[in-house]
Design a protein around this motif. Sequence first.
Motif, mmCIF file in Angstrom:
data_model
loop_
_atom_site.group_PDB
_atom_site.id
_atom_site.type_symbol
_atom_site.label_atom_id
_atom_site.label_comp_id
_atom_site.label_asym_id
_atom_site.label_seq_id
_atom_site.Cartn_x
_atom_site.Cartn_y
_atom_site.Cartn_z
ATOM 1 N N LEU A 5 -1.161 -34.405 -31.742
ATOM 2 C CA LEU A 5 -1.918 -33.932 -32.893
ATOM 3 C C LEU A 5 -3.335 -33.530 -32.508
ATOM 4 O O LEU A 5 -3.839 -32.491 -32.944
ATOM 5 C CB LEU A 5 -1.970 -35.001 -33.986
ATOM 6 N N LEU A 6 -3.964 -34.351 -31.690
ATOM 7 C CA LEU A 6 -5.322 -34.021 -31.261
ATOM 8 C C LEU A 6 -5.349 -32.730 -30.446
ATOM 9 O O LEU A 6 -6.254 -31.913 -30.584
ATOM 10 C CB LEU A 6 -5.926 -35.178 -30.452
ATOM 11 N N TRP A 7 -4.346 -32.535 -29.608
ATOM 12 C CA TRP A 7 -4.272 -31.301 -28.837
ATOM 13 C C TRP A 7 -4.084 -30.105 -29.766
ATOM 14 O O TRP A 7 -4.730 -29.075 -29.627
ATOM 15 C CB TRP A 7 -3.112 -31.369 -27.841
ATOM 16 N N TRP A 8 -3.193 -30.248 -30.747
ATOM 17 C CA TRP A 8 -2.893 -29.149 -31.652
ATOM 18 C C TRP A 8 -4.102 -28.798 -32.514
ATOM 19 O O TRP A 8 -4.408 -27.637 -32.730
ATOM 20 C CB TRP A 8 -1.705 -29.514 -32.543
ATOM 21 N N VAL A 9 -4.796 -29.810 -32.995
ATOM 22 C CA VAL A 9 -5.954 -29.581 -33.848
ATOM 23 C C VAL A 9 -7.115 -29.045 -33.028
ATOM 24 O O VAL A 9 -7.855 -28.183 -33.461
ATOM 25 C CB VAL A 9 -6.369 -30.886 -34.570
ATOM 26 N N GLY A 10 -7.292 -29.567 -31.849
ATOM 27 C CA GLY A 10 -8.421 -29.174 -31.010
ATOM 28 C C GLY A 10 -9.490 -30.234 -31.053
ATOM 29 O O GLY A 10 -9.394 -31.234 -31.752
ATOM 30 N N LYS A 11 -10.518 -30.010 -30.270
ATOM 31 C CA LYS A 11 -11.603 -30.972 -30.194
ATOM 32 C C LYS A 11 -12.922 -30.245 -30.387
ATOM 33 O O LYS A 11 -13.009 -29.037 -30.255
ATOM 34 C CB LYS A 11 -11.592 -31.676 -28.838
ATOM 35 N N GLY A 12 -13.954 -31.017 -30.684
ATOM 36 C CA GLY A 12 -15.271 -30.431 -30.800
ATOM 37 C C GLY A 12 -15.752 -30.354 -32.225
ATOM 38 O O GLY A 12 -15.124 -30.855 -33.151
ATOM 39 N N GLU A 13 -16.875 -29.670 -32.367
ATOM 40 C CA GLU A 13 -17.526 -29.577 -33.676
ATOM 41 C C GLU A 13 -17.372 -28.188 -34.294
ATOM 42 O O GLU A 13 -18.090 -27.847 -35.219
ATOM 43 C CB GLU A 13 -19.012 -29.932 -33.526
ATOM 44 N N ASP A 14 -16.472 -27.402 -33.777
ATOM 45 C CA ASP A 14 -16.245 -26.055 -34.298
ATOM 46 C C ASP A 14 -15.838 -26.142 -35.768
ATOM 47 O O ASP A 14 -14.922 -26.882 -36.127
ATOM 48 C CB ASP A 14 -15.135 -25.402 -33.472
ATOM 49 N N PRO A 15 -16.502 -25.392 -36.662
ATOM 50 C CA PRO A 15 -16.154 -25.439 -38.096
ATOM 51 C C PRO A 15 -14.696 -25.106 -38.381
ATOM 52 O O PRO A 15 -14.102 -25.670 -39.292
ATOM 53 C CB PRO A 15 -17.090 -24.406 -38.731
ATOM 54 N N GLU A 16 -14.098 -24.209 -37.602
ATOM 55 C CA GLU A 16 -12.685 -23.885 -37.808
ATOM 56 C C GLU A 16 -11.798 -25.077 -37.464
ATOM 57 O O GLU A 16 -10.808 -25.338 -38.148
ATOM 58 C CB GLU A 16 -12.288 -22.670 -36.970
ATOM 59 N N VAL A 17 -12.155 -25.787 -36.411
ATOM 60 C CA VAL A 17 -11.399 -26.973 -36.016
ATOM 61 C C VAL A 17 -11.515 -28.036 -37.096
ATOM 62 O O VAL A 17 -10.517 -28.648 -37.486
ATOM 63 C CB VAL A 17 -11.896 -27.509 -34.647
ATOM 64 N N LYS A 18 -12.721 -28.250 -37.594
ATOM 65 C CA LYS A 18 -12.925 -29.234 -38.654
ATOM 66 C C LYS A 18 -12.131 -28.857 -39.901
ATOM 67 O O LYS A 18 -11.551 -29.709 -40.568
ATOM 68 C CB LYS A 18 -14.412 -29.388 -38.992
ATOM 69 N N ALA A 19 -12.084 -27.584 -40.235
ATOM 70 C CA ALA A 19 -11.317 -27.125 -41.397
ATOM 71 C C ALA A 19 -9.832 -27.402 -41.205
ATOM 72 O O ALA A 19 -9.150 -27.843 -42.132
ATOM 73 C CB ALA A 19 -11.561 -25.642 -41.647
ATOM 74 N N ARG A 20 -9.317 -27.166 -39.977
ATOM 75 C CA ARG A 20 -7.905 -27.467 -39.692
ATOM 76 C C ARG A 20 -7.629 -28.958 -39.822
ATOM 77 O O ARG A 20 -6.602 -29.366 -40.349
ATOM 78 C CB ARG A 20 -7.519 -27.004 -38.288
#
Length: 98
Positions: A5-20
Amino acid sequence: MREELLWWVGKGEDPEVKAREREILQALLGANPDVQQKLVEQGRVSEARTALRRVLAHRQLSLDPEEDARIEGCAELDVLERWHERAITAATAAEALR
């Protein structure tokens, strides 16, 4: 599973990642209302602990380590609320937690 799940969602503070992340959490919680309710209850218990400690600190009623552990270990909202009410007028922390 967690790593996937973490890999699929991504990491970091990117607003798109947070939205996902928010979308995924909303979907998971919407599919399982019991988990959602448990998280809400845990949040309320945590807030009740914080409020109790604030009242005790404001009234300068210090907690010994055992009393602090008792507050931290309490998971019953009604008990924490009762202690909070007592802390408003109690002469000691021990009296508030009786």
